[in-house]
Design a protein around this motif. Structure first.
Motif, PDB file in Angstrom:
ATOM      1  N   GLY A 243      72.978  89.549  47.309  1.00 55.39           N
ATOM      2  CA  GLY A 243      73.991  88.632  46.725  1.00 55.39           C
ATOM      3  C   GLY A 243      74.491  87.535  47.631  1.00 55.39           C
ATOM      4  N   SER A 244      73.871  87.180  48.672  1.00 52.79           N
ATOM      5  CA  SER A 244      74.291  86.143  49.525  1.00 52.79           C
ATOM      6  C   SER A 244      73.121  85.487  50.253  1.00 52.79           C
ATOM      7  N   LEU A 245      73.008  84.287  49.754  1.00 54.51           N
ATOM      8  CA  LEU A 245      71.720  83.223  50.259  1.00 54.51           C
ATOM      9  C   LEU A 245      72.500  81.986  50.627  1.00 54.51           C
TER      10      LEU A 245
ATOM     11  N   GLY B 219      63.126  80.999  46.746  1.00 54.23           N
ATOM     12  CA  GLY B 219      63.141  81.962  45.749  1.00 54.23           C
ATOM     13  C   GLY B 219      63.576  81.485  44.387  1.00 54.23           C
ATOM     14  N   TRP B 220      63.003  82.277  43.260  1.00 52.54           N
ATOM     15  CA  TRP B 220      63.501  82.009  41.982  1.00 52.54           C
ATOM     16  C   TRP B 220      64.258  83.382  41.672  1.00 52.54           C
ATOM     17  N   PHE B 221      65.400  83.137  40.873  1.00 60.07           N
ATOM     18  CA  PHE B 221      66.378  84.150  40.163  1.00 60.07           C
ATOM     19  C   PHE B 221      66.788  83.736  38.681  1.00 60.07           C
TER      20      PHE B 221
ATOM     21  N   GLU C 128      66.042  83.291  56.082  1.00 60.20           N
ATOM     22  CA  GLU C 128      65.834  84.353  56.370  1.00 60.20           C
ATOM     23  C   GLU C 128      64.793  84.906  55.204  1.00 60.20           C
ATOM     24  N   TRP C 129      63.695  85.176  55.501  1.00 61.04           N
ATOM     25  CA  TRP C 129      62.696  85.992  54.331  1.00 61.04           C
ATOM     26  C   TRP C 129      63.397  87.117  53.748  1.00 61.04           C
ATOM     27  N   GLY C 130      63.961  87.816  54.655  1.00 60.11           N
ATOM     28  CA  GLY C 130      64.310  89.271  54.343  1.00 60.11           C
ATOM     29  C   GLY C 130      65.480  89.092  53.219  1.00 60.11           C
ATOM     30  N   ALA C 131      66.179  87.923  53.570  1.00 63.67           N
ATOM     31  CA  ALA C 131      67.614  87.842  52.735  1.00 63.67           C
ATOM     32  C   ALA C 131      67.292  87.376  51.124  1.00 63.67           C
ATOM     33  N   LEU C 132      65.761  86.818  51.187  1.00 62.77           N
ATOM     34  CA  LEU C 132      65.527  86.910  49.672  1.00 62.77           C
ATOM     35  C   LEU C 132      64.901  87.846  49.106  1.00 62.77           C
TER      36      LEU C 132
END
Length: 124
Positions: free
Chosen positions: A109-111, A35-37, A100-104
């Motif tokens: 706040g936690s990856l 992911g990008w943030f 985990e896709w869902g985490a992104l």
């Protein structure tokens, strides 16, 4: 352990384009959702886009139609092509990885892993 290194940030005029890249160490890159943030001055870090190991993609509304996320598993790299840039896109852009896709997709706040960030400045 995965290390993420971003590159490609810089200064661009409004309406211009820029591509940022994130290269990962390790041999398990293809298993990770990426992911990008971004974090603008004085603001909280926000989710921009993510791509799963199988190619599922999600964007925030403000970048849809302008930004494109992609990945090249052979190069352990994820890209964010940014077109029609606006001054409000100015931020430090971070890439992140999680098994985990869902985490992104539902970032809270936690990856698993973060890069160090690359600065993108869009002038008006």
């Amino acid at each position: 352990q995965v290390q993420l290194v971003e590159s490609g940030g810089g200064l661009v005029q409004a309406g211009g384009s820029l591509r940022v890249s994130c290269t990962a160490s390790g041999r398990t890159f293809s298993r990770y959702a990426m992911g990008w943030f971004r974090q603008a001055p004085g603001k909280e870090r926000e989710f921009v886009a993510a791509i799963s190991w199988s190619g599922i993609i999600y964007y925030i509304d403000s970048v849809k139609g302008r930004f494109t996320i992609s990945r090249d598993n052979a190069k352990n790299t994820v890209y964010l092509q940014m077109n029609s840039l606006r001054p409000e896109d100015t931020a430090v852009y971070y890439c992140a990885a999680d098994l985990e896709w869902g985490a992104l997709r539902y970032y809270s706040g936690s990856l698993d892993y973060w890069g160090q960030g690359t600065r993108v400045t869009v002038s008006s």
